[in-house]
Design a protein around this motif. Sequence first.
Motif, mmCIF file in Angstrom:
data_model
loop_
_atom_site.group_PDB
_atom_site.id
_atom_site.type_symbol
_atom_site.label_atom_id
_atom_site.label_comp_id
_atom_site.label_asym_id
_atom_site.label_seq_id
_atom_site.Cartn_x
_atom_site.Cartn_y
_atom_site.Cartn_z
ATOM 1 N N ASP A 13 -2.163 3.820 2.297
ATOM 2 C CA ASP A 13 -1.126 3.118 3.060
ATOM 3 C C ASP A 13 -1.490 2.845 4.508
ATOM 4 N N THR A 14 -2.630 3.338 4.987
ATOM 5 C CA THR A 14 -2.932 3.204 6.409
ATOM 6 C C THR A 14 -4.372 2.791 6.650
ATOM 7 N N THR A 37 -1.863 9.810 7.831
ATOM 8 C CA THR A 37 -1.799 9.102 6.545
ATOM 9 C C THR A 37 -0.590 9.462 5.698
ATOM 10 N N THR A 91 2.665 8.267 -0.980
ATOM 11 C CA THR A 91 1.559 7.332 -1.136
ATOM 12 C C THR A 91 1.963 6.145 -1.994
ATOM 13 N N GLY A 92 1.749 4.975 -1.464
ATOM 14 C CA GLY A 92 2.052 3.739 -2.185
ATOM 15 C C GLY A 92 3.463 3.240 -2.013
ATOM 16 N N GLN A 93 4.389 4.107 -1.577
ATOM 17 C CA GLN A 93 5.779 3.704 -1.458
ATOM 18 C C GLN A 93 6.042 2.880 -0.212
ATOM 19 N N LEU A 94 5.185 3.027 0.815
ATOM 20 C CA LEU A 94 5.393 2.272 2.050
ATOM 21 C C LEU A 94 5.145 0.784 1.851
ATOM 22 N N THR A 95 4.282 0.430 0.901
ATOM 23 C CA THR A 95 3.938 -0.972 0.690
ATOM 24 C C THR A 95 4.495 -1.522 -0.623
ATOM 25 N N ASP A 96 5.189 -0.690 -1.417
ATOM 26 C CA ASP A 96 5.749 -1.129 -2.690
ATOM 27 C C ASP A 96 7.193 -1.570 -2.477
ATOM 28 N N LYS A 209 -4.292 -6.112 6.042
ATOM 29 C CA LYS A 209 -3.543 -5.414 5.002
ATOM 30 C C LYS A 209 -2.087 -5.867 5.013
#
Length: 235
Positions: A13-14, A37, A91-96, A209
């Motif tokens: 995510d970072t 992170t 992890t992954g939830q910030l961009t989902d 990103k």
Amino acid sequence: MSSALNIWVRSPDTRSERRFERHVTVANLKAKLELITGVPAQNQRLWLHNSESEDAPIAELADDEKMLGFYATRDFQMIKVEDTNPSTSFTGQLTDVSQVEKFEMTDVEYAQRSDTVMAYKSRHKMGRFADKSTEEDGQTEAQTQKVDIPVGSRCQVESNEPGLSKRGTVRFVGPTKFAPAGVWVGIEYDEPMGKNDGTVQGEQYFTCKSNYGVFVRPDRVQVGDFPEEDLLEEM
């Protein structure tokens, strides 16, 4: 030789550039990386890469007792943080955004509201509501506007939130297809505070990103010596 190293840090995510001491142990490094992170230290698996552009790692930082300098680490190498148990972290939830409920409004409902951008433009005769001569004059002035903002320069973007500093790197300066006239500045933020990846309405203006890219007007951009803020120092 300086004891501090400039290292790129990548996680699901970072992406950021950080400074670490050569004598920091891998265990302490993981503790610092957790704050950056969001990956818990016990779930981290660290890989050292020669650079951001090289996919193959050159070493695994597997011994918590070893110091960072033990791996002959150099400036601007990359540490990739792998989350071995993403189910226990964010992890992954910030961009989902697939789980985010979308608010939708019909064109008729939008046109009836008095607190929208369209209503504001209508009241002040702006954009397609402006007199033809006024609109053309405004476009000509915007198109000839000279902007002294070099691509690649560090910058800070004006924010409406007190105490919040949005810093990044200028990636694009010029006219766009998503706006009828004028100059826009495309910026890659240091942190995921943007709205896109450099692409708007199917047109790619630069690459970064997801959620790191943003487009703003030049008057909101201040160019200068704005190093990336160190989250650890602030804490």
